[in-house]
Design a protein around this motif. Structure first.
Motif, PDB file in Angstrom:
ATOM      1  N   ARG A   1      -2.757   0.196  -4.211  1.00 20.64           N
ATOM      2  CA  ARG A   1      -2.565  -1.168  -3.693  1.00 20.64           C
ATOM      3  C   ARG A   1      -1.979  -2.043  -4.806  1.00 20.64           C
ATOM      4  O   ARG A   1      -2.535  -2.105  -5.905  1.00 20.64           O
ATOM      5  CB  ARG A   1      -3.898  -1.745  -3.217  1.00 20.64           C
TER       6      ARG A   1
ATOM      7  N   ARG B   1       3.152   0.790   3.223  1.00 18.57           N
ATOM      8  CA  ARG B   1       2.822  -0.232   4.211  1.00 18.57           C
ATOM      9  C   ARG B   1       2.702  -1.580   3.505  1.00 18.57           C
ATOM     10  O   ARG B   1       2.334  -1.642   2.329  1.00 18.57           O
ATOM     11  CB  ARG B   1       1.510   0.113   4.917  1.00 18.57           C
TER      12      ARG B   1
ATOM     13  N   GLU C   1       1.440  -5.800   3.703  1.00 19.69           N
ATOM     14  CA  GLU C   1       0.631  -6.859   4.292  1.00 19.69           C
ATOM     15  C   GLU C   1       1.155  -8.196   3.764  1.00 19.69           C
ATOM     16  O   GLU C   1       1.539  -8.302   2.590  1.00 19.69           O
ATOM     17  CB  GLU C   1      -0.856  -6.694   3.943  1.00 19.69           C
TER      18      GLU C   1
ATOM     19  N   TYR D   1       0.869  -1.189   0.000  1.00 13.98           N
ATOM     20  CA  TYR D   1       0.000   0.000   0.000  1.00 13.98           C
ATOM     21  C   TYR D   1       0.898   1.228   0.000  1.00 13.98           C
ATOM     22  O   TYR D   1       1.816   1.339   0.809  1.00 13.98           O
ATOM     23  CB  TYR D   1      -0.901   0.020   1.230  1.00 13.98           C
TER      24      TYR D   1
END
Length: 283
Positions: free
Chosen positions: A237, A275, A277, A209
């Motif tokens: 994304r 960021r 994930e 992100y």
């Protein structure tokens, strides 16, 4: 005339350091052996790790691996064939210690020159014509084993070698065996990297992100991009990435359709505007 008086019996002296086990010597021997094993594990770990990450165009030294991590990487060499070879070696040593030392040498040691010649032939085939590349470690291994068999005592031959000749043969055998182990470590590292590279979808998925657009979007390599809108701070994304490793705040990733010869490896760093994930890969 005075008769000689018998001398008094000497009291038994307690056993000194020469008669009692020296714990200092034992500890020194254990420390020396542990140091040798640790150094060997470090060297094999460096060889394996360099071959593994070299397939992904990375260097383990740039990734910041430490001594302990390199040593642990050497455990990847404990494959099934290696464990079988270790068990066979331990059985041979046990038979030798039980008095069966004359059985194996008389049968096998006579052929030590044949074993050395076979290893030399394999070495020439690989060096000159690149034949049997997956077994290139077999040449140095056979030469080393043949040299060791040549110094084993036999019943039908009187010992004629001096200490110097025996030491030279054992040293040369150690060099060839060390070479064989080095080739095995590098080959296993490259083989494991290739297997992982062929199944990138099984690696940990990395979703990125970002507040700004990144040069990651590449549909041909399976990397997708999605704009989540102005209402979201990290609005872009990116999917289709697979994690290689994470070191020092940097994440090394590759596209899901990555090819070693042509495609890049991405190096990403987490920040206030980026960021990550982690998701399970598709099995």
């Amino acid at each position: 005339m005075n008769e000689p008086q018998p001398s008094p019996a000497k009291e038994a002296q307690p056993a000194g350091p020469a008669g009692a086990p020296s714990w200092t010597k034992l500890i020194n021997i254990m420390i020396a052996q542990a140091s040798f094993i640790a150094a060997l594990m470090f060297y094999l770990g460096v060889t394996y790790t360099d071959a593994y990450y070299g397939y992904y165009h990375l260097s383990p030294f740039d990734l910041g691996f430490g001594f302990a991590e390199f040593a642990l990487q050497s455990l990847n060499l404990l494959t099934f064939p290696v464990l079988v070879a270790v068990v066979v070696l331990l059985i041979a040593v046990a038979l030798n210690a039980r008095g069966s030392r004359r059985v194996l040498p008389d049968v096998v040691a006579r052929c030590h020159l044949v074993v050395v010649a076979a290893g030399l032939l394999l070495l020439i085939l690989w060096w000159q014509w690149q034949l049997l590349p997956q077994y290139r470690w077999a040449g140095p291994l056979l030469i080393g084993v043949g040299l060791l068999l040549g110094v084993v005592p036999r019943d039908d031959v009187a010992p004629s070698r001096g200490l110097w000749d025996t030491a030279v043969s054992i040293f040369a055998a150690g060099v060839f065996l060390f070479w064989a182990v080095t080739l095995v470590a590098g080959q296993l590292g490259d083989q494991h990297a290739r297997n992982d590279g062929r199944h990138t979808n099984r690696r940990t998925a990395l979703v990125v992100y970002s507040a700004r657009r990144l040069a990651l979007f590449n549909p041909a390599l399976g990397v997708g991009s999605e704009d989540l809108g102005n209402a979201v701070h990290l609005r872009y994304r990116y999917t289709g990435l697979r994690l290689i490793t994470a070191r020092g705040g940097r994440y090394y990733a590759l596209p899901i359709k990555w090819q070693a010869r042509t495609d890049p490896v991405y190096i990403l760093r987490e920040s206030d505007n980026v960021r990550f994930e982690f998701m399970p890969g598709v099995k």
